[in-house]
Design a protein around this motif. Structure first.
Motif, PDB file in Angstrom:
ATOM      1  N   SER A 288     -13.184  -3.953  -1.641  1.00 20.65           N
ATOM      2  CA  SER A 288     -12.864  -2.798  -0.794  1.00 20.65           C
ATOM      3  C   SER A 288     -11.470  -2.914  -0.194  1.00 20.65           C
ATOM      4  N   GLU A 289     -11.059  -4.119   0.132  1.00 21.37           N
ATOM      5  CA  GLU A 289      -9.696  -4.293   0.668  1.00 21.37           C
ATOM      6  C   GLU A 289      -8.675  -3.869  -0.379  1.00 21.37           C
ATOM      7  N   ARG A 290      -8.956  -4.218  -1.625  1.00 15.23           N
ATOM      8  CA  ARG A 290      -8.052  -3.815  -2.699  1.00 15.23           C
ATOM      9  C   ARG A 290      -8.069  -2.300  -2.882  1.00 15.23           C
ATOM     10  N   VAL A 291      -9.263  -1.715  -2.827  1.00 13.14           N
ATOM     11  CA  VAL A 291      -9.357  -0.262  -3.012  1.00 13.14           C
ATOM     12  C   VAL A 291      -8.596   0.458  -1.883  1.00 13.14           C
ATOM     13  N   ALA A 292      -8.724  -0.038  -0.657  1.00 11.34           N
ATOM     14  CA  ALA A 292      -8.002   0.579   0.469  1.00 11.34           C
ATOM     15  C   ALA A 292      -6.495   0.501   0.212  1.00 11.34           C
ATOM     16  N   MET A 293      -6.042  -0.633  -0.283  1.00 10.40           N
ATOM     17  CA  MET A 293      -4.609  -0.801  -0.585  1.00 10.40           C
ATOM     18  C   MET A 293      -4.185   0.209  -1.667  1.00 10.40           C
ATOM     19  N   LEU A 294      -5.024   0.347  -2.700  1.00  7.74           N
ATOM     20  CA  LEU A 294      -4.687   1.258  -3.811  1.00  7.74           C
ATOM     21  C   LEU A 294      -4.677   2.716  -3.346  1.00  7.74           C
ATOM     22  N   LEU A 295      -5.652   3.074  -2.520  1.00  6.79           N
ATOM     23  CA  LEU A 295      -5.708   4.462  -2.035  1.00  6.79           C
ATOM     24  C   LEU A 295      -4.473   4.783  -1.200  1.00  6.79           C
ATOM     25  N   ASN A 296      -4.074   3.833  -0.388  1.00 10.18           N
ATOM     26  CA  ASN A 296      -2.852   4.015   0.412  1.00 10.18           C
ATOM     27  C   ASN A 296      -1.660   4.312  -0.470  1.00 10.18           C
ATOM     28  N   LYS A 297      -1.546   3.557  -1.538  1.00 15.77           N
ATOM     29  CA  LYS A 297      -0.431   3.762  -2.469  1.00 15.77           C
ATOM     30  C   LYS A 297      -0.549   5.135  -3.107  1.00 15.77           C
ATOM     31  N   LYS A 298      -1.744   5.453  -3.560  1.00  9.38           N
ATOM     32  CA  LYS A 298      -1.964   6.729  -4.233  1.00  9.38           C
ATOM     33  C   LYS A 298      -1.567   7.892  -3.312  1.00  9.38           C
ATOM     34  N   TRP A 299      -2.006   7.832  -2.057  1.00  4.78           N
ATOM     35  CA  TRP A 299      -1.732   8.927  -1.127  1.00  4.78           C
ATOM     36  C   TRP A 299      -0.246   9.023  -0.790  1.00  4.78           C
ATOM     37  N   LYS A 300       0.461   7.907  -0.917  1.00  2.25           N
ATOM     38  CA  LYS A 300       1.915   7.950  -0.650  1.00  2.25           C
ATOM     39  C   LYS A 300       2.700   8.268  -1.913  1.00  2.25           C
ATOM     40  N   GLY A 301       1.999   8.442  -3.028  1.00 10.95           N
ATOM     41  CA  GLY A 301       2.676   8.741  -4.292  1.00 10.95           C
ATOM     42  C   GLY A 301       3.323   7.530  -4.922  1.00 10.95           C
ATOM     43  N   GLU A 302       2.891   6.333  -4.525  1.00 14.04           N
ATOM     44  CA  GLU A 302       3.456   5.096  -5.092  1.00 14.04           C
ATOM     45  C   GLU A 302       2.589   4.632  -6.270  1.00 14.04           C
TER      46      GLU A 302
END
Ligand SMILES: Cc1cc2nc3c(=O)[nH]c(=O)nc-3n(C[C@H](O)[C@H](O)[C@H](O)COP(=O)(O)OP(=O)(O)OC[C@H]3O[C@@H](n4cnc5c(N)ncnc54)[C@H](O)[C@@H]3O)c2cc1C
Length: 356
Positions: A288-302
């Protein structure tokens, strides 16, 4: 505004919420948690609830209170991957942009006739509570059988020994040794503890049938006062019913970025996700920590990182009642009081960090 829906507020679901809410950047997101209970359950302690050594109020925690988080305490019925929506038991549909599936697992009965209908469980708080009621009601000097000598069966047998010294406790395991996934030093230590504390281990068991309070081992009937099943798990039924690739435990295969191969917006964590690691609360949290990190990137367009950071899994700790325990930290086996104290410490830290 991004619309993230999280199914299940267990170890995986809660950690994703905590991580995302702690991110300063996560403002333009609405998170909806759908959880069938009104609290987060400390599942790793359900053996103590069932044995009657811990009250269930000590194993419940509130979810965070945050304007970005909506809590829906209702059972999920099904997931409609192609329509980006979740169906609730009430008949309502909840749409999502991104989804995290963390619905945990259920008992697996391996096709043993009568096992599902005639055994008790510690896989959910409701079922562990029911097990507690039955176990506390067992007649003096009654006989209790536990099927499955893995971590949860061992913890339950030892805790029950301390809670009900009068009972005859039988622990059935199909392997040559209980805790067969652990090094010999550990299972020998635990086997000795059971010998000294009058818990009977039956190795090379083959449970062929279960009737109400009758267990058949190699077709031989054994009369009991209660039977508890801890002999295997499979992914939650909702997940097993999805028409995507699964492993033998019904868990969903994911990419290295933890989403379904054909659904980039559907992430899977914990006991619902196929993994080479043994299922554990730690693993659910790390994913889940990894998924949270990935979602953050996705939402920032990274873009997502090509290589994912290594998951840090600290090891396993098991209890033998309130004073003794065992553990495996990397290659190091621990036995005695130290791992028991460590286990209590881990639980304390978990509650403390979650605001309790
Ligand atoms: C007795 C026992 C001891 C254990 N000891 C350890 C240990 O010492 N260390 C360790 O790391 N792991 C341990 N585990 C394993 C660990 O508990 C699980 O691997 C972990 O809970 C998985 O986390 P999860 O988030 O995938 O699922 P869970 O924590 O099980 O959460 C799933 C959530 O989904 C909810 N849910 C289920 N169905 C629905 C539905 N239809 N609608 C809405 N909500 C739903 C449930 O109520 C639950 O809150 C133990 C397990 C048991 C049973």
């Amino acid at each position: 505004m991004q619309n993230l829906v999280i199914l299940g507020g267990g170890y995986g679901g809660l950690r994703a919420i905590q991580k995302l809410l702690n991110e300063k950047d996560v403002k333009q997101v609405s998170i909806t948690l759908i959880e069938k209970e009104a609290y987060h359950s400390l599942k790793t302690e359900f053996y103590a609830l069932a044995a009657g050594t811990v009250a269930d109020r000590h194993l419940r925690m509130s979810f965070p209170n945050d304007v970005r988080l909506e809590l829906k305490f209702e059972p999920v019925k099904s997931i409609h991957l192609d329509d980006n929506k979740v169906e609730l038991e009430s008949g309502d549909f909840i749409p999502y942009d991104d989804l995290i599936i963390g619905l945990g697992c259920e008992d697996k009965y391996h096709g043993v006739p009568g096992a599902k209908e005639n055994t008790l469980s510690i896989q959910s708080m409701r079922r562990a509570r029911k097990t507690y009621h039955v176990l506390q009601g067992v007649r003096p000097n009654g006989r209790v059988a536990i099927v499955g000598g893995g971590l949860s069966g061992v913890e339950l047998a030892s805790e029950l020994r301390e809670s009900r010294p009068d009972l005859e406790i039988l622990l059935y395991d199909r392997g040559e040794n209980i805790l067969s996934m652990f090094p010999a030093r550990l299972y020998n230590y635990v086997t000795n503890w059971f010998n000294e504390n009058d818990v009977t281990i039956i190795n090379r068991a083959n449970i062929t049938k279960v009737e109400w309070n009758v267990l058949y081992n190699h077709d031989e009937p054994i009369e009991t006062d209660a039977i508890i099943w801890t002999a295997g798990i499979q992914a939650n039924k909702i997940v097993r019913e999805l028409d995507v690739d699964k492993d033998q435990m019904g868990r969903l295969f994911t990419t290295k970025h933890h989403h379904l191969p054909n659904y980039e917006n559907v992430f899977v964590v914990g006991d619902c996700a196929a993994s080479t690691h043994a299922p554990s609360a730690q693993l659910a949290e790390a994913q889940s920590e990894r998924v949270a990190m990935l979602l953050n990137k996705k939402w920032k367009g990274e873009p997502y990182p090509e290589e994912m950071p290594k998951m840090k899994l600290k090891g396993v700790l098991g209890s033998l009642g309130k004073k003794h325990g065992f553990g495996l930290m990397g290659e190091k086996s621990l036995t005695g009081r130290v791992p028991r104290v460590l286990k209590s410490g881990v639980l304390w830290m978990y509650k403390h960090h979650s605001g309790h």
